[in-house]
Motif scaffolding. Structure first.
Motif, PDB file in Angstrom:
ATOM      1  N   ASP A   3       0.812  -1.217   0.000  1.00 56.14           N
ATOM      2  CA  ASP A   3       0.000   0.000   0.000  1.00 56.14           C
ATOM      3  C   ASP A   3       0.845   1.267   0.000  1.00 56.14           C
ATOM      4  OD1 ASP A   3      -2.474  -1.361   0.052  1.00 56.14           O
ATOM      5  OD2 ASP A   3      -2.254  -1.696   2.213  1.00 56.14           O
ATOM      6  N   SER A   4       2.174   1.107   0.084  1.00 57.52           N
ATOM      7  CA  SER A   4       3.071   2.259   0.076  1.00 57.52           C
ATOM      8  C   SER A   4       4.212   2.001  -0.904  1.00 57.52           C
ATOM      9  CB  SER A   4       3.627   2.527   1.478  1.00 57.52           C
ATOM     10  OG  SER A   4       2.595   2.832   2.386  1.00 57.52           O
ATOM     11  N   PRO A   5       3.909   1.975  -2.186  1.00 56.30           N
ATOM     12  CA  PRO A   5       4.963   1.732  -3.177  1.00 56.30           C
ATOM     13  C   PRO A   5       5.943   2.903  -3.200  1.00 56.30           C
ATOM     14  CG  PRO A   5       2.965   2.466  -4.257  1.00 56.30           C
ATOM     15  CD  PRO A   5       2.610   2.260  -2.825  1.00 56.30           C
ATOM     16  N   PRO A   6       7.112   2.716  -3.766  1.00 60.44           N
ATOM     17  CA  PRO A   6       8.091   3.797  -3.841  1.00 60.44           C
ATOM     18  C   PRO A   6       7.547   5.015  -4.584  1.00 60.44           C
ATOM     19  CG  PRO A   6       9.095   1.694  -4.413  1.00 60.44           C
ATOM     20  CD  PRO A   6       7.623   1.452  -4.331  1.00 60.44           C
ATOM     21  N   THR A   7       7.914   6.181  -4.086  1.00 56.25           N
ATOM     22  CA  THR A   7       7.518   7.425  -4.751  1.00 56.25           C
ATOM     23  C   THR A   7       8.728   8.248  -5.183  1.00 56.25           C
ATOM     24  OG1 THR A   7       7.367   8.575  -2.632  1.00 56.25           O
ATOM     25  CG2 THR A   7       5.345   7.552  -3.473  1.00 56.25           C
ATOM     26  N   THR A   8       9.925   7.808  -4.784  1.00 58.85           N
ATOM     27  CA  THR A   8      11.161   8.465  -5.202  1.00 58.85           C
ATOM     28  C   THR A   8      12.138   7.396  -5.690  1.00 58.85           C
ATOM     29  OG1 THR A   8      12.280   8.298  -3.056  1.00 58.85           O
ATOM     30  CG2 THR A   8      10.826  10.212  -3.403  1.00 58.85           C
ATOM     31  N   TYR A   9      13.136   7.825  -6.415  1.00 58.49           N
ATOM     32  CA  TYR A   9      14.128   6.869  -6.884  1.00 58.49           C
ATOM     33  C   TYR A   9      14.884   6.225  -5.727  1.00 58.49           C
ATOM     34  CZ  TYR A   9      13.603   7.779 -11.863  1.00 58.49           C
ATOM     35  OH  TYR A   9      13.108   7.843 -13.140  1.00 58.49           O
ATOM     36  N   ASP A  10      15.207   6.999  -4.709  1.00 57.95           N
ATOM     37  CA  ASP A  10      15.907   6.417  -3.562  1.00 57.95           C
ATOM     38  C   ASP A  10      15.065   5.317  -2.920  1.00 57.95           C
ATOM     39  OD1 ASP A  10      18.187   7.922  -3.847  1.00 57.95           O
ATOM     40  OD2 ASP A  10      17.570   9.477  -2.429  1.00 57.95           O
ATOM     41  N   GLU A  11      13.761   5.574  -2.786  1.00 59.20           N
ATOM     42  CA  GLU A  11      12.883   4.549  -2.222  1.00 59.20           C
ATOM     43  C   GLU A  11      12.824   3.326  -3.132  1.00 59.20           C
ATOM     44  OE1 GLU A  11       9.089   6.312  -1.553  1.00 59.20           O
ATOM     45  OE2 GLU A  11       9.760   7.536   0.154  1.00 59.20           O
ATOM     46  N   LEU A  12      12.761   3.531  -4.428  1.00 59.09           N
ATOM     47  CA  LEU A  12      12.709   2.418  -5.369  1.00 59.09           C
ATOM     48  C   LEU A  12      13.975   1.572  -5.260  1.00 59.09           C
ATOM     49  CD1 LEU A  12      11.463   0.899  -7.800  1.00 59.09           C
ATOM     50  CD2 LEU A  12      12.602   2.561  -9.288  1.00 59.09           C
ATOM     51  N   PHE A  13      15.123   2.220  -5.271  1.00 59.90           N
ATOM     52  CA  PHE A  13      16.372   1.480  -5.208  1.00 59.90           C
ATOM     53  C   PHE A  13      16.532   0.770  -3.864  1.00 59.90           C
ATOM     54  CE2 PHE A  13      18.097   4.877  -8.304  1.00 59.90           C
ATOM     55  CZ  PHE A  13      17.545   4.199  -9.382  1.00 59.90           C
ATOM     56  N   ASP A  14      16.173   1.447  -2.790  1.00 57.29           N
ATOM     57  CA  ASP A  14      16.296   0.832  -1.465  1.00 57.29           C
ATOM     58  C   ASP A  14      15.375  -0.384  -1.339  1.00 57.29           C
ATOM     59  OD1 ASP A  14      18.158   2.719  -0.798  1.00 57.29           O
ATOM     60  OD2 ASP A  14      16.801   3.956   0.407  1.00 57.29           O
ATOM     61  N   GLN A  15      14.123  -0.245  -1.812  1.00 56.84           N
ATOM     62  CA  GLN A  15      13.196  -1.365  -1.726  1.00 56.84           C
ATOM     63  C   GLN A  15      13.606  -2.508  -2.661  1.00 56.84           C
ATOM     64  OE1 GLN A  15       8.977  -0.622  -1.575  1.00 56.84           O
ATOM     65  NE2 GLN A  15       9.239   1.373  -0.594  1.00 56.84           N
ATOM     66  N   ALA A  16      14.240  -2.171  -3.785  1.00 63.60           N
ATOM     67  CA  ALA A  16      14.742  -3.216  -4.674  1.00 63.60           C
ATOM     68  C   ALA A  16      15.816  -4.041  -3.974  1.00 63.60           C
ATOM     69  CB  ALA A  16      15.299  -2.591  -5.955  1.00 63.60           C
ATOM     70  N   LEU A  17      16.693  -3.364  -3.228  1.00 58.40           N
ATOM     71  CA  LEU A  17      17.727  -4.080  -2.481  1.00 58.40           C
ATOM     72  C   LEU A  17      17.106  -4.942  -1.387  1.00 58.40           C
ATOM     73  CD1 LEU A  17      20.362  -1.206  -2.188  1.00 58.40           C
ATOM     74  CD2 LEU A  17      20.549  -3.269  -3.594  1.00 58.40           C
TER      75      LEU A  17
END
Length: 415
Positions: free
Chosen positions: A177-191
């Motif tokens: 319910d809280s997908p990434p909204t910034t690139y930093d969040e996307l990269f961190d969640q990918a890791l």
């Protein structure tokens, strides 16, 4: 993951044309006059070429052609439709042979070499005032750096949301319910996803391309369009982050060579958790990946610039046309507001005409997922821009992908 129209909108099947290498005819030989207004009655016989549209939209375009012919006695339009495969090569061959259709479906990178060789009309000169019917960003999309003029009528646009697999997020301990909204969040969640699944599930399926670099904040070219400049701080940082993801198993191994189509297929199969798309994709998921459809999440495109990417298609008029007034009038008819809006009801694309996106169809949700995506995408288009320079063709995209792959493997530095 897209319809023929949407695939064309993304220009995914285009092969780069180069005016110097394709044997394009010398400018100024036959056909319409070079420079000056093109006017007169629309009463001639012309050819109209589209890009992989006839199979699904024959009834629509047949109706548009019949309406134009009825409104312009004497006008005759012969419709040609070419497959996506080899379309750019077909344009090049026709231009070299002097048989370019009178009105031809182009993307910005496809019209560029034709304009450089004076094979298509400069509409700013040929049809003064025509620009007023279209949005400024769409009209600008068919300009050429270092050259005056506009070389195609804007036709349909596309942009889209990002889809993510809620089930894969949950399995990795991420909040769907809280997908990434910034690139930093996307990269961190990918890791985090890679670590939580032991590398079994990857967030992403592609290395960054020119559009991704633009969304991240890298400047593709200098202002006069004479030099690529994406080897800047933002571009280097993005490649560094992707190398970090690749080393951690947060990208599938195929990402070094995979294009959009391959990444889309892996998203549908559940191999990756995050993929860009369009409103059409929801129906595709429902039909061909029902398990994914039950778990698909929808979120906005991530950008450091505040502007999403806009894909453009247009209609160019051959400068060699024996009936330039009819050809220009027909191109304007196909791309006028009523016809663009009607086509947007046939397929999930968006009109480029002034005021069209104010229609409730694009501003009010209808309770369906498709409607929600359509309204969100239309809102994105209000500020969207094209991050792909018109001189940047598929051969260049492939070269960029290869160079980034070397950096990801550690064979070159990201710089």
């Amino acid at each position: 993951m897209r319809t023929p129209a949407a695939r064309a909108a993304a220009a995914l099947a285009a092969v780069a044309l180069t005016a110097s290498g394709c044997g394009l005819a010398a400018p100024g030989t036959g056909g319409a006059a070079q420079g000056g207004p093109v006017d007169g009655p629309a009463d001639g016989a012309i050819t109209f070429q589209t890009w992989n549209l006839k199979a699904e939209y024959e009834e629509f375009f047949t109706g548009v052609i019949e309406e134009f012919e009825q409104a312009n006695p004497g006008a005759r339009v012969r419709w040609l439709d070419q497959p996506a495969e080899g379309y750019a090569d077909k344009l090049s061959a026709d231009a070299a042979a002097g048989t370019l259709p009178d009105v031809v479906n182009v993307a910005p990178d496809l019209v560029h070499p034709l304009a450089e060789a004076d094979m298509v009309l400069d509409l700013d000169e040929a049809r003064p005032g025509a620009a007023d019917a279209y949005t400024a960003d769409a009209w600008e999309g068919f300009t050429i750096p270092g050259r005056d003029g506009t070389y195609a009528y804007p036709w349909y646009l596309n942009t889209g949301p990002v889809f993510y697999n809620r089930a894969l997020f949950e399995e990795a301990g991420l909040d769907p319910d809280s997908p990434p909204t910034t690139y930093d969040e996307l990269f961190d969640q990918a890791l985090e996803m890679a670590e939580a699944t032991g590398g079994e599930t990857a967030m992403l399926g592609q290395t960054p391309g020119i559009i991704d670099l633009g969304l991240y904040g890298s400047q593709a070219m200098n202002e006069d369009g004479t030099r690529f400049t994406f080897n800047d701080v933002a571009g280097v940082v993005m490649v560094e982050r992707y190398k970090e993801l690749y080393d951690a198993g947060a990208l599938v191994p195929e990402s070094l060579t995979q294009d959009y189509t391959g990444a889309g297929e892996q998203f549908m199969s559940g191999a990756i958790a995050w993929a860009p798309g369009s409103a059409y994709d929801l129906e595709n998921f429902r039909t061909n990946a029902p398990d994914l459809y039950e778990n698909v999440g929808i979120t906005e495109v991530i950008t450091n610039t505040g502007r999403a990417h806009m894909y453009l298609q247009g209609l160019a008029v051959s400068a060699k046309s024996e009936e330039p007034a009819t050809a220009a009038a027909f191109a304007e008819f196909v791309t006028n507001a009523p016809n663009q809006e009607a086509f947007a009801h046939e397929v999930q694309i968006f009109p480029s005409t002034q005021g069209s996106l104010d229609d409730p169809y694009f501003t009010e949700e209808d309770g369906t997922d498709e409607g929600r995506v359509r309204v969100a995408a239309a809102a994105q288009l209000e500020s969207a821009t094209s991050y792909t320079p018109v001189v940047f063709g598929d051969q260049m995209q492939n070269l960029l992908r290869d160079e980034i792959a070397l950096a990801m493997r550690g064979d070159k530095s990201p710089q």
